[in-house]
Design a protein around this motif. Structure first.
Motif, short mmCIF file in Angstrom:
data_model
loop_
_atom_site.label_atom_id
_atom_site.label_comp_id
_atom_site.label_asym_id
_atom_site.label_seq_id
_atom_site.Cartn_x
_atom_site.Cartn_y
_atom_site.Cartn_z
N ALA A 98 -2.81 -6.02 6.67
CA ALA A 98 -2.74 -5.26 5.41
C ALA A 98 -3.87 -5.72 4.48
CB ALA A 98 -1.38 -5.45 4.77
N SER A 101 -3.82 -4.91 0.56
CA SER A 101 -2.69 -5.27 -0.29
C SER A 101 -3.17 -6.09 -1.49
CB SER A 101 -1.67 -6.09 0.51
OG SER A 101 -0.84 -6.82 -0.35
N PHE A 124 -0.74 -2.01 7.93
CA PHE A 124 -0.44 -1.83 6.50
C PHE A 124 0.94 -2.35 6.09
CE2 PHE A 124 -3.25 1.50 8.08
CZ PHE A 124 -4.41 1.08 7.47
N CYS A 125 1.56 -3.11 6.97
CA CYS A 125 2.89 -3.65 6.70
C CYS A 125 2.87 -5.12 7.08
CB CYS A 125 3.91 -2.90 7.54
SG CYS A 125 5.60 -3.51 7.39
N GLU A 154 7.99 -2.11 13.73
CA GLU A 154 7.55 -1.49 12.48
C GLU A 154 8.76 -1.02 11.68
OE1 GLU A 154 5.89 2.64 12.91
OE2 GLU A 154 5.74 2.02 15.00
N CYS A 176 7.72 -3.45 -2.36
CA CYS A 176 6.88 -3.58 -1.17
C CYS A 176 5.54 -4.22 -1.56
CB CYS A 176 6.64 -2.20 -0.55
SG CYS A 176 5.46 -2.22 0.81
N THR A 178 2.78 -4.18 -0.05
CA THR A 178 1.57 -3.51 0.46
C THR A 178 1.54 -2.01 0.18
OG1 THR A 178 2.55 -2.94 2.60
CG2 THR A 178 1.55 -5.12 2.43
N SER A 179 2.57 -1.45 -0.38
CA SER A 179 2.70 0.01 -0.59
C SER A 179 3.00 0.76 0.70
CB SER A 179 1.45 0.63 -1.23
OG SER A 179 1.16 0.00 -2.43
N TYR A 180 3.25 0.02 1.79
CA TYR A 180 3.51 0.73 3.05
C TYR A 180 4.84 1.48 3.02
CZ TYR A 180 4.06 1.81 7.94
OH TYR A 180 4.24 2.48 9.12
N ALA A 183 4.18 4.84 1.68
CA ALA A 183 3.42 5.67 2.62
C ALA A 183 4.30 6.13 3.78
CB ALA A 183 2.22 4.88 3.15
N ALA A 184 5.14 5.22 4.28
CA ALA A 184 6.02 5.57 5.41
C ALA A 184 7.03 6.63 4.98
CB ALA A 184 6.74 4.31 5.91
#
Ligand code: FES
Length: 202
Positions: A98, A101, A124-125, A154, A176, A178-180, A183-184
Motif C-alpha cells: 500500500a 497510504s 492496497f490493503c 483479501e 481504514c 489505506t482507503s482500501y 475502494a472495495a
C-alpha cells in the motif's frame, strides 16, 4: 481493580491489572504506533507495529504491546535501536502493498523506512482487519470479511449484506489506514447493486 506499577521509557506509571502495555502507555501519554488496534475492538495483534522492548525478571524480550498485559515492575522501552528497526522493516514490507497510504508514508518518514526496499505488490490493503472486525464487533453486521488464504487473502464486501446495511454506515471507511475499504465497497456497489446511490469519494 488492583493497581500495577511499571516503568515506561524511564517513567514510573500506574496501570490497572488487566490492562495491556499499550493501554498503560497511552494512559500515561506515551505514543506507540499502531495499525490494527482500535479501542472499541478486541485486541488483534496482527500488524506487530506496536512492538516494544520489555524487561522482566532480568530477561529482555520484544512483545506486541496491544496484547501484552502489564505486570508489576515491568520495564518497557517504546523506542530503542532494535524496536525502531523492527518497525522500519514492518513499514517497508507494508509499503510494498500500500505505497500510497498516508499513514504508512507518515510512519516511513518517522522511522526512516526505505519505501522501495521490497518489490511492489500493490494490493492496497495492509490486512489490519479493522473494517472486518469493526463491522462484526461494533456494528454486528458482518458485511465485510476476509476471503482466501496466504498471499491470496483479501477483504471483500458481501454484496447482499452490503446492499442492505453499508449505504447508511460506511464507518469502516474512516478507520481504514489505506482507503482500501472504501475502494472495495465502491467496487462491490458498482458491480452488485449499481442502481443504488453511488458512494462518492471525499
Ligand atoms: S497494533 Fe498491535 S499488533 Fe497491530
Amino acid at each position: 481493580m488492583s493497581a500495577t506499577t511499571l516503568q515506561i521509557d524511564g517513567r514510573e506509571v500506574a496501570a490497572d491489572a488487566g490492562m495491556t502495555v499499550l493501554q498503560a502507555a497511552r494512559q500515561a501519554g506515551v505514543n506507540i504506533p499502531t495499525l490494527c488496534h482500535h479501542e472499541k475492538l478486541e485486541a488483534y495483534g496482527g500488524c506487530r507495529l506496536c512492538m516494544v522492548e520489555v524487561e522482566s525478571r532480568g530477561k529482555t524480550s520484544y512483545v506486541v504491546s496491544c496484547t501484552y498485559p502489564v505486570e508489576q515492575d515491568l520495564v518497557v522501552r517504546t523506542r530503542s535501536e532494535k524496536v525502531d528497526k523492527i518497525r522500519r522493516v514492518i513499514v517497508e514490507e507494508l509499503m510494498a502493498h500500500a505505497p500510497d497510504s498516508p499513514e504508512l508514508q507518515r510512519l516511513a518518514y518517522e522511522y526512516g523506512a526505505d519505501r522501495n526496499r521490497f518489490e511492489k505488490e500493490p494490493i492496497f490493503c495492509v490486512m489490519c482487519g479493522l473494517c472486518v472486525r469493526y463491522c462484526a464487533e461494533v456494528k454486528g453486521e458482518h458485511a465485510v470479511g476476509f476471503i482466501g488464504n496466504g498471499p491470496r487473502r483479501e477483504i471483500s464486501f458481501i454484496p447482499k449484506r452490503a446492499a442492505q446495511v453499508c449505504w447508511d454506515c460506511q464507518e469502516c471507511f474512516t478507520i481504514c489506514p489505506t482507503s482500501y475499504a472504501q475502494a472495495a465497497y465502491m467496487l462491490t456497489e458498482a458491480l452488485a447493486f449499481p442502481g443504488r446511490r453511488r458512494t462518492t469519494l471525499p
